[in-house]
Design a protein around this motif. Structure first.
Motif, PDB file in Angstrom:
ATOM      1  N   VAL A   1       0.853  -1.193   0.000  1.00  0.00           N
ATOM      2  CA  VAL A   1       0.000   0.000   0.000  1.00  0.00           C
ATOM      3  C   VAL A   1       0.885   1.237   0.000  1.00  0.00           C
ATOM      4  CG1 VAL A   1      -2.021  -1.044   1.129  1.00  0.00           C
ATOM      5  CG2 VAL A   1      -0.149  -0.145   2.532  1.00  0.00           C
TER       6      VAL A   1
ATOM      7  N   PRO B   1       0.090  -3.045   5.831  1.00  0.00           N
ATOM      8  CA  PRO B   1      -0.521  -2.769   7.136  1.00  0.00           C
ATOM      9  C   PRO B   1       0.168  -3.506   8.285  1.00  0.00           C
ATOM     10  CG  PRO B   1      -2.224  -3.060   5.479  1.00  0.00           C
ATOM     11  CD  PRO B   1      -0.928  -3.423   4.814  1.00  0.00           C
TER      12      PRO B   1
ATOM     13  N   THR C   1      -2.403  10.379   9.619  1.00  0.00           N
ATOM     14  CA  THR C   1      -3.116  10.122   8.379  1.00  0.00           C
ATOM     15  C   THR C   1      -2.177  10.211   7.179  1.00  0.00           C
ATOM     16  OG1 THR C   1      -3.656  12.452   8.162  1.00  0.00           O
ATOM     17  CG2 THR C   1      -5.284  11.059   9.269  1.00  0.00           C
TER      18      THR C   1
ATOM     19  N   ASN D   1      -5.400   6.885   4.297  1.00  0.00           N
ATOM     20  CA  ASN D   1      -4.750   5.997   5.252  1.00  0.00           C
ATOM     21  C   ASN D   1      -4.780   6.591   6.653  1.00  0.00           C
ATOM     22  OD1 ASN D   1      -3.831   4.831   2.804  1.00  0.00           O
ATOM     23  ND2 ASN D   1      -1.866   5.891   2.936  1.00  0.00           N
ATOM     24  N   GLU D   2      -4.595   5.744   7.626  1.00  0.00           N
ATOM     25  CA  GLU D   2      -4.189   6.207   8.956  1.00  0.00           C
ATOM     26  C   GLU D   2      -3.655   5.028   9.747  1.00  0.00           C
ATOM     27  OE1 GLU D   2      -5.331   9.076  12.716  1.00  0.00           O
ATOM     28  OE2 GLU D   2      -6.877   8.647  11.232  1.00  0.00           O
TER      29      GLU D   2
ATOM     30  N   PHE E   1      -5.576   1.232   5.423  1.00  0.00           N
ATOM     31  CA  PHE E   1      -5.270   1.851   4.138  1.00  0.00           C
ATOM     32  C   PHE E   1      -6.421   1.570   3.180  1.00  0.00           C
ATOM     33  CE2 PHE E   1      -1.350   1.152   6.302  1.00  0.00           C
ATOM     34  CZ  PHE E   1      -0.474   2.156   5.902  1.00  0.00           C
ATOM     35  N   THR E   2      -6.801   2.545   2.367  1.00  0.00           N
ATOM     36  CA  THR E   2      -7.860   2.335   1.388  1.00  0.00           C
ATOM     37  C   THR E   2      -7.434   2.855   0.023  1.00  0.00           C
ATOM     38  OG1 THR E   2      -9.030   4.456   1.670  1.00  0.00           O
ATOM     39  CG2 THR E   2      -9.613   2.661   3.186  1.00  0.00           C
TER      40      THR E   2
ATOM     41  N   ILE F   1     -13.084   4.082   7.666  1.00  0.00           N
ATOM     42  CA  ILE F   1     -11.774   3.765   8.237  1.00  0.00           C
ATOM     43  C   ILE F   1     -11.879   3.625   9.751  1.00  0.00           C
ATOM     44  CG2 ILE F   1      -9.482   4.743   8.690  1.00  0.00           C
ATOM     45  CD1 ILE F   1      -9.561   5.850   5.804  1.00  0.00           C
TER      46      ILE F   1
END
Length: 266
Positions: A35, A164, A210, A218-219, A236-237, A253
């Motif tokens: 990611v 992640p 973030t 993300n964060e 994460f997206t 999230i």
């Protein structure tokens, strides 16, 4: 609702890992997939800065000067109209609390990109790569835009990236390191409460960072419950790139992070 369903409901793909500090217990969703780091890179940067300060290699009171040539635009000193100077420790605070890209650039100059990479290698985070400072990522965006080609900055195989699982490992090391107490304080001062923090009840303290780019949100952070239990979470997206403002994805999230932690607590 399952973790994958939470993300699917807002039209994104999610990647998540949650780990209870001091325990082998964890929950994941595609937690070993690559990611894009985006501004999450500022966490290992600040960690390496704190280590160098503790080793006497850097004076946190040393000052840096922000000129027009340094300002990338955005939050903090990156968007200032006039020149300003501040200490290295305030640069770290700005980088983590308001995601100031110029402060991060100047801190990278003092800390050294190679030293941040060495920290990651020392921690065994072999799948986490750091292309460079924010200005270096911006340079690839400008080059790719001018050439009309896909942005390297959005491709985890061609820019600063991680997984992640490796980010919760980073947080575990950071939370166990006495030299990193300042980093934990700076993460606790983050002003963005709309992702991880929004997913937890007010009695749960969240320290996080973030990361945002077009189509990437993300964060990573640590949630501390009143009973003292601490949970490292990395979310994460990808997707939803038509606009940077997507509060539904931000809420997802936080919801996914809380759901994962509740699974661990149960």
């Amino acid at each position: 609702m399952t973790l994958s369903a939470i993300f699917a409901a807002v039209g994104v793909r999610g990647f998540l890992h949650a780990h209870r500090l001091g325990s082998p217990d964890s929950v994941g969703l595609d937690e070993d997939s690559p990611v894009v780091l985006a501004s999450v890179v500022k966490v290992p940067l600040a960690y390496e800065f704190a280590r160098q300060v503790a080793a006497g290699l850097l004076d946190p009171a040393d000052r840096v000067h922000v000129s027009a040539a340094d300002r990338l635009g955005g939050t903090g000193s990156a968007g200032f109209a006039d020149d300003v100077s501040y200490s290295l420790r305030d640069a770290a605070l700005l980088a983590l609390s308001v995601s100031d890209n110029t402060a991060a650039d100047l801190l990278f100059d003092r800390v050294g990109v190679d030293n941040v990479r060495s920290l990651l290698a020392e921690l065994g985070l072999t799948r986490t790569t750091v292309l460079g400072a924010p200005r270096d990522v911006l340079r690839t965006i400008i080059e790719d835009t001018d050439a009309g080609r896909p942005l390297r900055a959005l491709d985890p195989l061609r820019t600063s990236a991680t997984t992640p699982r490796e980010m919760t490992a980073l947080l575990s090391a950071l939370w166990a390191d006495e030299a990193a107490a300042s980093v934990r304080e700076w993460m606790s001062a983050q002003v963005s409460w709309h992702r991880l923090t929004a997913g937890f009840p007010p009695e749960v303290a969240v320290a996080g960072k973030t990361g945002t780019m077009p189509g990437i949100r993300n964060e990573i952070g640590v949630a501390t419950y009143p009973d003292g239990a601490e949970y490292a979470v990395a979310v994460f997206t990808t997707g939803g790139g038509e606009t940077l403002r997507r509060p539904d994805i931000d809420r997802a999230i936080g919801e996914a992070a809380r759901t994962a932690v509740e699974q661990l607590r149960s």
